[in-house]
Design a protein around this motif. Sequence first.
Motif, PDB file in Angstrom:
ATOM      1  N   GLY A  59       0.807  -1.218   0.000  1.00  7.43           N
ATOM      2  CA  GLY A  59       0.000   0.000   0.000  1.00  7.43           C
ATOM      3  C   GLY A  59       0.841   1.270   0.000  1.00  7.43           C
ATOM      4  O   GLY A  59       0.331   2.345   0.331  1.00  7.43           O
ATOM      5  N   GLU A  60       2.105   1.166  -0.379  1.00 11.74           N
ATOM      6  CA  GLU A  60       2.997   2.329  -0.380  1.00 11.74           C
ATOM      7  C   GLU A  60       3.051   3.023  -1.743  1.00 11.74           C
ATOM      8  O   GLU A  60       3.458   4.168  -1.842  1.00 11.74           O
ATOM      9  N   ILE A  61       2.649   2.298  -2.782  1.00 15.82           N
ATOM     10  CA  ILE A  61       2.668   2.827  -4.139  1.00 15.82           C
ATOM     11  C   ILE A  61       1.262   2.672  -4.719  1.00 15.82           C
ATOM     12  O   ILE A  61       0.553   1.703  -4.415  1.00 15.82           O
ATOM     13  N   LYS A  62       0.886   3.614  -5.559  1.00 18.66           N
ATOM     14  CA  LYS A  62      -0.439   3.574  -6.188  1.00 18.66           C
ATOM     15  C   LYS A  62      -0.641   2.245  -6.916  1.00 18.66           C
ATOM     16  O   LYS A  62       0.272   1.754  -7.578  1.00 18.66           O
ATOM     17  N   PRO A  63      -1.832   1.675  -6.818  1.00 11.87           N
ATOM     18  CA  PRO A  63      -2.113   0.395  -7.487  1.00 11.87           C
ATOM     19  C   PRO A  63      -2.439   0.588  -8.978  1.00 11.87           C
ATOM     20  O   PRO A  63      -3.539   0.328  -9.440  1.00 11.87           O
ATOM     21  N   ILE A  64      -1.446   1.055  -9.704  1.00 12.24           N
ATOM     22  CA  ILE A  64      -1.581   1.326 -11.147  1.00 12.24           C
ATOM     23  C   ILE A  64      -0.556   0.454 -11.862  1.00 12.24           C
ATOM     24  O   ILE A  64       0.407  -0.013 -11.264  1.00 12.24           O
TER      25      ILE A  64
ATOM     26  N   PHE B 190       3.507   2.182 -16.194  1.00  6.24           N
ATOM     27  CA  PHE B 190       3.049   3.571 -16.146  1.00  6.24           C
ATOM     28  C   PHE B 190       3.715   4.310 -14.988  1.00  6.24           C
ATOM     29  O   PHE B 190       4.187   5.435 -15.141  1.00  6.24           O
ATOM     30  N   LEU B 191       3.774   3.666 -13.834  1.00 10.88           N
ATOM     31  CA  LEU B 191       4.417   4.281 -12.663  1.00 10.88           C
ATOM     32  C   LEU B 191       5.893   4.591 -12.937  1.00 10.88           C
ATOM     33  O   LEU B 191       6.410   5.624 -12.515  1.00 10.88           O
ATOM     34  N   LEU B 192       6.547   3.687 -13.637  1.00 11.13           N
ATOM     35  CA  LEU B 192       7.972   3.864 -13.895  1.00 11.13           C
ATOM     36  C   LEU B 192       8.279   5.058 -14.787  1.00 11.13           C
ATOM     37  O   LEU B 192       9.382   5.602 -14.739  1.00 11.13           O
ATOM     38  N   THR B 193       7.312   5.489 -15.582  1.00  8.20           N
ATOM     39  CA  THR B 193       7.550   6.680 -16.407  1.00  8.20           C
ATOM     40  C   THR B 193       7.782   7.907 -15.528  1.00  8.20           C
ATOM     41  O   THR B 193       8.502   8.814 -15.927  1.00  8.20           O
ATOM     42  N   TYR B 194       7.184   7.911 -14.347  1.00  9.37           N
ATOM     43  CA  TYR B 194       7.376   9.033 -13.431  1.00  9.37           C
ATOM     44  C   TYR B 194       8.735   8.987 -12.739  1.00  9.37           C
ATOM     45  O   TYR B 194       9.114   9.928 -12.059  1.00  9.37           O
ATOM     46  N   CYS B 195       9.437   7.907 -12.921  1.00  6.66           N
ATOM     47  CA  CYS B 195      10.795   7.773 -12.386  1.00  6.66           C
ATOM     48  C   CYS B 195      11.829   8.056 -13.478  1.00  6.66           C
ATOM     49  O   CYS B 195      12.801   8.772 -13.249  1.00  6.66           O
ATOM     50  N   TYR B 196      11.617   7.484 -14.656  1.00  7.10           N
ATOM     51  CA  TYR B 196      12.620   7.566 -15.716  1.00  7.10           C
ATOM     52  C   TYR B 196      12.647   8.930 -16.413  1.00  7.10           C
ATOM     53  O   TYR B 196      13.705   9.547 -16.547  1.00  7.10           O
TER      54      TYR B 196
ATOM     55  N   ILE C 239      13.820  13.241  -7.090  1.00  8.88           N
ATOM     56  CA  ILE C 239      13.410  12.022  -6.392  1.00  8.88           C
ATOM     57  C   ILE C 239      12.142  12.277  -5.580  1.00  8.88           C
ATOM     58  O   ILE C 239      11.191  11.500  -5.631  1.00  8.88           O
ATOM     59  N   ARG C 240      12.118  13.382  -4.865  1.00  9.78           N
ATOM     60  CA  ARG C 240      10.951  13.714  -4.036  1.00  9.78           C
ATOM     61  C   ARG C 240       9.693  13.891  -4.900  1.00  9.78           C
ATOM     62  O   ARG C 240       8.627  13.354  -4.580  1.00  9.78           O
ATOM     63  N   MET C 241       9.819  14.616  -6.004  1.00  7.45           N
ATOM     64  CA  MET C 241       8.655  14.832  -6.870  1.00  7.45           C
ATOM     65  C   MET C 241       8.186  13.527  -7.519  1.00  7.45           C
ATOM     66  O   MET C 241       6.978  13.278  -7.630  1.00  7.45           O
ATOM     67  N   SER C 242       9.139  12.699  -7.932  1.00  2.00           N
ATOM     68  CA  SER C 242       8.771  11.417  -8.537  1.00  2.00           C
ATOM     69  C   SER C 242       8.095  10.510  -7.510  1.00  2.00           C
ATOM     70  O   SER C 242       7.113   9.838  -7.823  1.00  2.00           O
ATOM     71  N   TRP C 243       8.650  10.477  -6.319  1.00  3.89           N
ATOM     72  CA  TRP C 243       8.046   9.667  -5.267  1.00  3.89           C
ATOM     73  C   TRP C 243       6.633  10.150  -4.955  1.00  3.89           C
ATOM     74  O   TRP C 243       5.702   9.359  -4.815  1.00  3.89           O
ATOM     75  N   ASP C 244       6.471  11.471  -4.858  1.00  6.94           N
ATOM     76  CA  ASP C 244       5.146  12.022  -4.586  1.00  6.94           C
ATOM     77  C   ASP C 244       4.147  11.633  -5.685  1.00  6.94           C
ATOM     78  O   ASP C 244       2.957  11.444  -5.407  1.00  6.94           O
ATOM     79  N   ALA C 245       4.622  11.482  -6.902  1.00  7.53           N
ATOM     80  CA  ALA C 245       3.736  11.125  -8.024  1.00  7.53           C
ATOM     81  C   ALA C 245       3.257   9.685  -7.949  1.00  7.53           C
ATOM     82  O   ALA C 245       2.159   9.383  -8.396  1.00  7.53           O
ATOM     83  N   ILE C 246       4.086   8.795  -7.388  1.00  5.16           N
ATOM     84  CA  ILE C 246       3.705   7.367  -7.410  1.00  5.16           C
ATOM     85  C   ILE C 246       3.272   6.807  -6.056  1.00  5.16           C
ATOM     86  O   ILE C 246       2.670   5.739  -6.008  1.00  5.16           O
TER      87      ILE C 246
END
Length: 190
Positions: free
Chosen positions: A140-145, A149-155, A181-188
Motif C-alpha cells: 500500500g505504499e505505491i499507487k495500485p496502477i 506507467f508508474l515507472l515513467t514518473y521515475c525515468y 526524487i521527491r517529486m517522482s516519489w510524490d507522483a507514485i
Amino acid sequence: MRHKDDNKSEAIFHATIELLNEIGFSDISMSKIAKRANVSQATIYVYFESKEDLLGKIYVKVKQKMSLQLFQHLDETLPTRDAFEMVMRNMLRFMLDNESYFMFLEQFAASPLIGKLCLEDTSSMFIPLFEQMEKGKRLGEIKPIETTFLLTYCYFPLAQLAKSHFKGQYEASEDNLQNMIRMSWDAIKA
C-alpha cells in the motif's frame, strides 16, 4: 570461418554508438561504421548478420549495462522508498557516466526502427525493479496502477535532468536530484 576478436567487436560497438549519436539512424551505414572502427566492412559481418542485427544487439548490450548499474546495492529487504531512491540515483549515475549510451537509448526509443527490429526481450533484465514496485503496491505504499506507467514518473524526469545537464542548462546537482526524487516519489506513492 574467421576468428572473432573481442577488440574488434568492441571497436564496432563503440564506433556505431558514436556515429549514431553524431549522424543519427538514417545516415548510418556499415561502411561508415567500418571506417570509424578501423576495420573492413567484411569484418563487421563476421560479428553481425546485418545492420539491423548490429543495431539490435547493441541496443540489448546497452540495456544490459544499464540494468547492471541500476540494481547495484539493491536489496529486496530495503524499504520501498529507499529502494526507489537507490534505483533513481543509480539510473542518473548511469546516464551521467555513460552519456553516449544514454543518448543512444534515447534516439533508439524515439526511432521508428525500434518497431521494425526483432529485438531480444530485455524485460527480464529489469525484474528486480518490477518486483520492488509490486512489493510497494502490495504494502500500500505505491499507487495500485500498472507498473510500467508508474515507472515513467521515475525515468522521464531523470532523463530530462540528464539531457539538460549535458546541454549546460541545468546542473545534475545533489539538490536537484533530491528534488527530482521527491517529486517522482510524490507522483507514485499511495
